[in-house]
Design a protein around this motif. Structure first.
Motif, mmCIF file in Angstrom:
data_model
loop_
_atom_site.group_PDB
_atom_site.id
_atom_site.type_symbol
_atom_site.label_atom_id
_atom_site.label_comp_id
_atom_site.label_asym_id
_atom_site.label_seq_id
_atom_site.Cartn_x
_atom_site.Cartn_y
_atom_site.Cartn_z
ATOM 1 N N ASP A 126 6.279 1.835 4.695
ATOM 2 C CA ASP A 126 6.937 2.949 4.005
ATOM 3 C C ASP A 126 8.137 3.426 4.849
ATOM 4 O O ASP A 126 7.960 3.904 5.972
ATOM 5 C CB ASP A 126 5.928 4.088 3.819
ATOM 6 N N ALA A 167 10.599 3.180 -2.703
ATOM 7 C CA ALA A 167 10.031 3.471 -1.382
ATOM 8 C C ALA A 167 8.754 4.295 -1.505
ATOM 9 O O ALA A 167 8.717 5.310 -2.196
ATOM 10 C CB ALA A 167 11.052 4.230 -0.536
ATOM 11 N N GLY A 168 7.707 3.822 -0.859
ATOM 12 C CA GLY A 168 6.434 4.540 -0.871
ATOM 13 C C GLY A 168 5.606 4.299 -2.117
ATOM 14 O O GLY A 168 4.458 4.742 -2.199
ATOM 15 N N LEU A 169 6.178 3.615 -3.119
ATOM 16 C CA LEU A 169 5.454 3.378 -4.374
ATOM 17 C C LEU A 169 5.142 1.904 -4.599
ATOM 18 O O LEU A 169 4.343 1.556 -5.466
ATOM 19 C CB LEU A 169 6.303 3.867 -5.573
ATOM 20 N N THR A 204 16.879 4.612 1.389
ATOM 21 C CA THR A 204 15.646 3.829 1.321
ATOM 22 C C THR A 204 15.614 3.173 -0.051
ATOM 23 O O THR A 204 16.373 3.553 -0.937
ATOM 24 C CB THR A 204 14.401 4.728 1.478
ATOM 25 N N ASN A 245 1.842 1.282 -6.762
ATOM 26 C CA ASN A 245 0.567 1.326 -6.039
ATOM 27 C C ASN A 245 -0.334 2.484 -6.473
ATOM 28 O O ASN A 245 -1.459 2.595 -6.014
ATOM 29 C CB ASN A 245 0.800 1.360 -4.518
ATOM 30 N N ASP A 246 0.170 3.371 -7.348
ATOM 31 C CA ASP A 246 -0.673 4.478 -7.810
ATOM 32 C C ASP A 246 -1.097 4.313 -9.264
ATOM 33 O O ASP A 246 -1.510 5.276 -9.910
ATOM 34 C CB ASP A 246 0.074 5.816 -7.628
ATOM 35 N N GLY A 276 12.114 -0.792 3.497
ATOM 36 C CA GLY A 276 10.706 -1.157 3.618
ATOM 37 C C GLY A 276 10.405 -2.520 3.028
ATOM 38 O O GLY A 276 9.262 -2.967 3.054
ATOM 39 N N ARG A 335 10.150 5.971 4.274
ATOM 40 C CA ARG A 335 10.573 7.369 4.088
ATOM 41 C C ARG A 335 10.421 8.224 5.349
ATOM 42 O O ARG A 335 11.315 9.021 5.655
ATOM 43 C CB ARG A 335 9.816 7.980 2.899
ATOM 44 N N PRO A 336 9.302 8.095 6.122
ATOM 45 C CA PRO A 336 9.210 8.942 7.332
ATOM 46 C C PRO A 336 10.336 8.653 8.326
ATOM 47 O O PRO A 336 10.868 9.575 8.944
ATOM 48 C CB PRO A 336 7.842 8.565 7.911
ATOM 49 N N GLU A 349 5.609 -3.457 -0.518
ATOM 50 C CA GLU A 349 6.432 -3.002 0.605
ATOM 51 C C GLU A 349 5.787 -3.387 1.936
ATOM 52 O O GLU A 349 4.570 -3.307 2.087
ATOM 53 C CB GLU A 349 6.491 -1.468 0.512
#
Ligand code: SF4
Length: 444
Positions: free
Chosen positions: A110, A101-103, A97, A244-245, A141, A112-113, A107
């Motif tokens: 996501d 990924a996920g951040l 990924t 994103n955090d 993503g 990752r799943p 994107e």
């Protein structure tokens, strides 16, 4: 540790922690991470590489950490220790990924799943031992660091609010998608294709699937899709990326993909002291430092002092180079020495194209065509224009004339460049005939 494979024995062999590969400077062990790791865990890994190997670390084109110069005994110890550091180590086939990924707020979805579900499915069905060692699945993503350039047997690429585009073989090409899948169907279809590859044997790769075969295997899951543009993100992960955090990632890279373990250990200690929380090796031979914006900003000078690339316009970022002599037994010349000479030519290496320098015709560092590819051949260096390493050469150069040839080419570009033209545009306009005078200077 299960097997030791001489690098030249079998094209397509792939090293890992448990299956190191013989190279010119000893065994090479690859540690692939599935998520960012703490600076402290990476310090432990670097220290183990220093204890058990020759202290040279690579970050590979796919973003894996590689320790060099190990022996059969020390590789066992290295693997054993590496598994005690709490690193998110990947075993089995590559299921990649993106490094953010996920951040990444940009994107499309996501990945990752999906990657985790495919990983589990591969393990449950016992597919890994029956697949080609270099089998790779990419679950992309999108966002600012897409994986479009990575080779993949099976690729799933997110399209916002639409699903996942399915590709087989090669890098991402806009017109090569087989169709769109929902997330659940994407996992199931990837596993069906991997099972089919396992049935066909370890030589079968994703590129060997015909479109009709993919349609037959995917069945009604596959919905028609219009050609989708390749994501426009910059594949060179340099600079600051807002996450994103509220945190930031700061992208850097060791020169020519290699760094001494002592240098990296010192840098990791400085990163931890500055408040960097996690680090992820990334495609493009890069490292992404993740932390508060102030912590990332504070690392720029430290990175430059330690010799890392921090900017995409650094001429070294425009060179794809393999380890070459003496690190690889197949290498026919010292690739890094030539790359260091080339890096002094910022007008030629203005970021508009990749200069590929390859120790032999295999072209490990850049499997795709490059505008200029220099590759070792038994009687010198093959110069390919707009081709792959090992392609029929435009010219053959003596090894000790290759740097001079690049300097002459740089001067030619400087002389013939039209207003606003990049080096790549100028070289393409001139073509092989136009650059021939620069090549004959170094012809053997
Ligand atoms: S391309 Fe470079 S690293 Fe790959 S086999 Fe040839 S010399 Fe070795």
């Amino acid at each position: 540790m299960t097997a030791i494979l001489p690098e030249t024995m079998r094209r397509g062999a792939c090293p890992s922690l448990s299956a190191p590969m013989q190279t010119g400077d000893g065994l090479l062990c690859r540690a692939a991470l599935t998520a960012p790791a703490s600076p402290r865990a990476l310090v432990s890994l670097c220290a183990a590489a220093l204890r058990h190997g020759n202290g040279i670390l690579d970050i590979s084109a796919r973003g894996n950490l590689q320790a060099r110069g190990l022996t059969p005994e020390s590789a066992c110890l290295f693997e054993h220790e590496a598994r005690t550091f709490g690193l998110p180590l990947r075993d089995g086939i590559a299921i990649d990924t993106g490094p953010l990924a996920g951040l990444d707020a940009a994107e499309e979805a996501d990945p990752r799943p999906l990657a985790e579900a495919i990983r589990q499915g591969v393990a449950e069905r016992g597919l890994a031992p029956r697949l080609a060692p270099k089998t790779a699945v990419v679950v992309d993503g999108g966002g600012r660091l897409p994986l479009s350039a990575l080779l993949a047997d099976i690729r799933l690429r997110a399209v916002k609010n639409a699903g996942w585009l399915l590709f087989t073989g090669g890098p991402e090409r806009p017109d090569a998608a087989h169709g769109l899948l929902t997330a659940n169907d994407a996992v199931e279809t990837a596993l069906i294709l991997l099972s089919q590859m396992a049935e066909k044997g370890r030589r079968f790769r994703g590129r060997d699937f015909g479109a009709d075969a993919v349609r037959a295997l995917a069945g009604a899951r596959l919905a028609p899709a219009r050609p989708a543009p390749v994501p426009a993100g910059d594949p060179k992960p340099f600079g600051l990326f807002a996450l994103n955090d509220g945190k930031t990632a700061f992208g850097i890279a060791p020169a020519f993909g290699q760094v001494r373990a002592e240098t990296l250990i010192g840098f990791l200690h400085a990163a931890e002291a500055a408040g960097i929380e996690a680090i992820r090796p990334a495609p493009g031979h890069a490292l992404l430092l993740i932390g508060a914006p102030a912590a990332c900003a504070a690392m720029e000078k430290a990175a430059e002092s330690a010799g890392f690339l921090t900017r995409a316009d650094d001429p070294r970022a425009a060179i794809a180079v393999c380890p070459g002599q003496p690190a690889c037994t197949s290498a026919l010349f010292d690739t890094h020495a030539l790359a260091a000479e080339a890096a002094r030519l910022p007008r030629l290496l203005d970021g508009s194209f990749t200069l590929h320098i390859s120790g032999c015709a295999k072209g490990c560092a850049h499997p795709e065509p490059a505008l200029i590819a220099l590759s070792g051949q038994p009687d010198g260096i093959a110069f390919a224009f707009d081709g792959k390493a090992g392609a029929p050469p435009t010219a053959s150069l003596a090894i000790d004339q290759a740097a001079e040839t690049l300097r002459t080419l740089s001067a030619l570009v400087e002389l013939r460049r039209e207003a606003g033209e990049t080096a790549a545009r100028c070289l393409r306009r001139l073509g092989p005939a136009g650059i021939a005078p620069a090549l004959t200077k170094g012809t053997s």
